[in-house]
Design a protein around this motif. Sequence first.
Motif, short mmCIF file in Angstrom:
data_model
loop_
_atom_site.label_atom_id
_atom_site.label_comp_id
_atom_site.label_asym_id
_atom_site.label_seq_id
_atom_site.Cartn_x
_atom_site.Cartn_y
_atom_site.Cartn_z
N UNK A 565 0.74 -1.23 -0.14
CA UNK A 565 -0.03 0.04 0.02
C UNK A 565 0.79 1.27 -0.04
N UNK A 566 1.89 1.20 0.88
CA UNK A 566 2.63 2.42 0.98
C UNK A 566 3.50 2.72 -0.23
N UNK A 567 3.87 1.84 -1.33
CA UNK A 567 4.37 1.94 -2.39
C UNK A 567 3.42 2.77 -3.46
N UNK A 568 2.21 2.83 -3.09
CA UNK A 568 1.08 3.25 -4.19
C UNK A 568 0.94 4.75 -3.97
N UNK A 569 1.31 5.24 -2.64
CA UNK A 569 1.35 6.78 -2.25
C UNK A 569 1.98 7.24 -1.19
N UNK A 577 11.11 6.71 -5.64
CA UNK A 577 11.33 7.57 -6.62
C UNK A 577 12.72 8.25 -6.54
N UNK A 578 12.73 9.10 -5.58
CA UNK A 578 14.04 9.58 -5.33
C UNK A 578 15.28 8.72 -5.04
N UNK A 602 2.41 1.73 -8.74
CA UNK A 602 1.72 2.81 -8.36
C UNK A 602 0.23 2.68 -8.95
N UNK A 603 0.20 2.63 -10.20
CA UNK A 603 -1.26 2.76 -10.86
C UNK A 603 -2.15 1.53 -10.78
N UNK A 604 -1.52 0.40 -10.26
CA UNK A 604 -2.27 -0.60 -9.76
C UNK A 604 -2.30 -1.83 -10.69
N UNK A 605 -1.41 -1.66 -11.64
CA UNK A 605 -1.24 -2.50 -13.13
C UNK A 605 -0.73 -3.80 -12.69
#
Length: 643
Positions: A565-569, A577-578, A602-605
């Motif tokens: 979950x945390x790697x999506x937002x 990303x940094x 991130x986009x759930x794909x």
Amino acid sequence: MCGLLALLTDPSADVSEDLVEAVSDASHLMRHRGPDEPGTWHDEAVVLGFNRLSIIDIAHSHQPLRWGPAESPDRYVLVFNGEIYNYLELREELATHHGAVFHTDGDGEAIIAAYHYWGTDALTRLRGMFAFALWDTVEREMFCARDPFGIKPLYMATGRSGTAVGSEKKCLLGIADELGIDTGIDERAVQHYTVLQYVPEPETLHRGIRRLESGSYARVRAGEMPEVTRYFKPRFAAKPFEPGTEQSRYDEITAVLEDSVAKHMRADVTVGAFLSGGIDSTAIAALAMRHNPRLITFTTGFEREGFSEVDVAVASAEAIGARHVTKVVSQAEFVEALPEIVWYLDEPVADPALVPLFFIAREARKHVKVVLSGEGADELFGGYTIYREPLSLKPFNYLPRPLRRSMAKVSAPLPEGMRGKSLLHRGSQTLEERYYGNARSFSDAHLKAVLPGFRSDWTHTDVTAPVYAESKGWDPVARMQHIDLFTWLRGDILVKADKMTMANSLELRVPFLDPEVFAVASRLPLEQKITRSTTKYALRRALEPVIPPHVLNRPKLGFPVPIRHWLRSGELLDWAYGMVDSSGAGELVNLAAVRTMLDEHRNGASDHSRRLWTVLIFMLWHAIFVEGSVTPQIKEPTYPVQL
């Protein structure tokens, strides 16, 4: 529990004051392992550095520790990390039968005297966790050893100027230039890490630094390479239950666990326990309560619904009558602590559970100096759900080998996630091919995409083939347990347990990983470990009188972490990303592929969380230990000398 650093120089090299100072400075890098008392000792060939966490015989037992027989009272010098839980019995036997005279009330002298009178056989008599270096001033030899399961670490490096051993790799890196140690990156170890999620022993990610393997010892002489010998060769020798003996075997398990916990409670400081709410930690805490009714237990959770076992742990603590302390971790705290955590690790370990372990260890250290925990129960008693796989795949064993092989070709073109694809693929493989431990997140296709230097001849079989060779003829579950003893347990479970608690100057003890407990567990037949409906069958039956009913049949818990979950937002995604942009790991990792994985996750794909975490932790390690672009803010809490 402490930190050691020992250097045996080449005959052509002198132990100068500069070298002594260099070792002392390097030792300071692991002050967290022993903030109570530093110590150094040297002669013309050896330099020993030490940091002590005082647990037993606090007023004495200073290290480096000198001991010898009457005719040579200062013959040996010891630096020792760990605890010997049967030290009282050993001291009595050595005094009675050999006339050994002791000058402290601690366990260190028991190690030296046992080695003097029994030689390497002493190692099989030590009931505890240990990594030590013992300098023999008469034989001019350094003797180093680790405990049977690898609870305590020991790194080794030989360069042009000598051989060094230490509790932490960063200390060896600190004197690498003086010794001429090769600190280049081992790309084969990088690939092994990416597949396994930890660096397998004896490798490290630096070519010139290796680890003494669990259950092994090494003899080191000046100017020579260390001679390594394995002294502990575990065997799962199943002994079927005779009719009517079931309860007596369960009673035997209970008795040996109670004895182990009793000995693990020996300390001159306060002992607490970690408590996740599962069967293993609850059993240890309940048995510990018999020796300390005021036991304090500790657990952790996260600020996200569904990712906390705090309520279960609280209920377990109430049921056994323990005082309980919890620590809830926010995403911001999680992200902020990552550089510090990876610095303490020395090597990347892609197990998210080590982060909550770090936080609960920091919280526990405010109350106690020693904690008990339940590590090792799954490997010894058959606790992983994956151990039930041989039961589900048993029908495939009756098919001709060519037909089984053809199933792999049938399954290959099927879409990922399609029902039956995984079953066909696994059924087509032998146990040796399909099982290499609990970490299975990267396929060859994923590896090729992420690692520019991928080589098909660097596989998990580099690690597992020699281990499987030792277990031919055993039942499949015993073979899987054997693999995990030499891979997942010592590469992941025990590394995070040691590093995260020692980061907070907290000693962690693991009563399940005791030679006497192993002797009982190793004789259990398959049906007493795994059934179609449960795991750890015999252990659950044995613990019925010990732990609350609501815990007895709960599935394995641990400290679940919401990285998917945390790697999506939020903060963790921003950090990820940094890290891709700043790690400087582009020669070893395909940064564009990692960025694509992040986008898809991130986009759930796709759910790339475990693969991403593996690569991101490596990149953070690279930024700290190779590029130097990330400088962790190391916080050293000040604790009382004795708790």
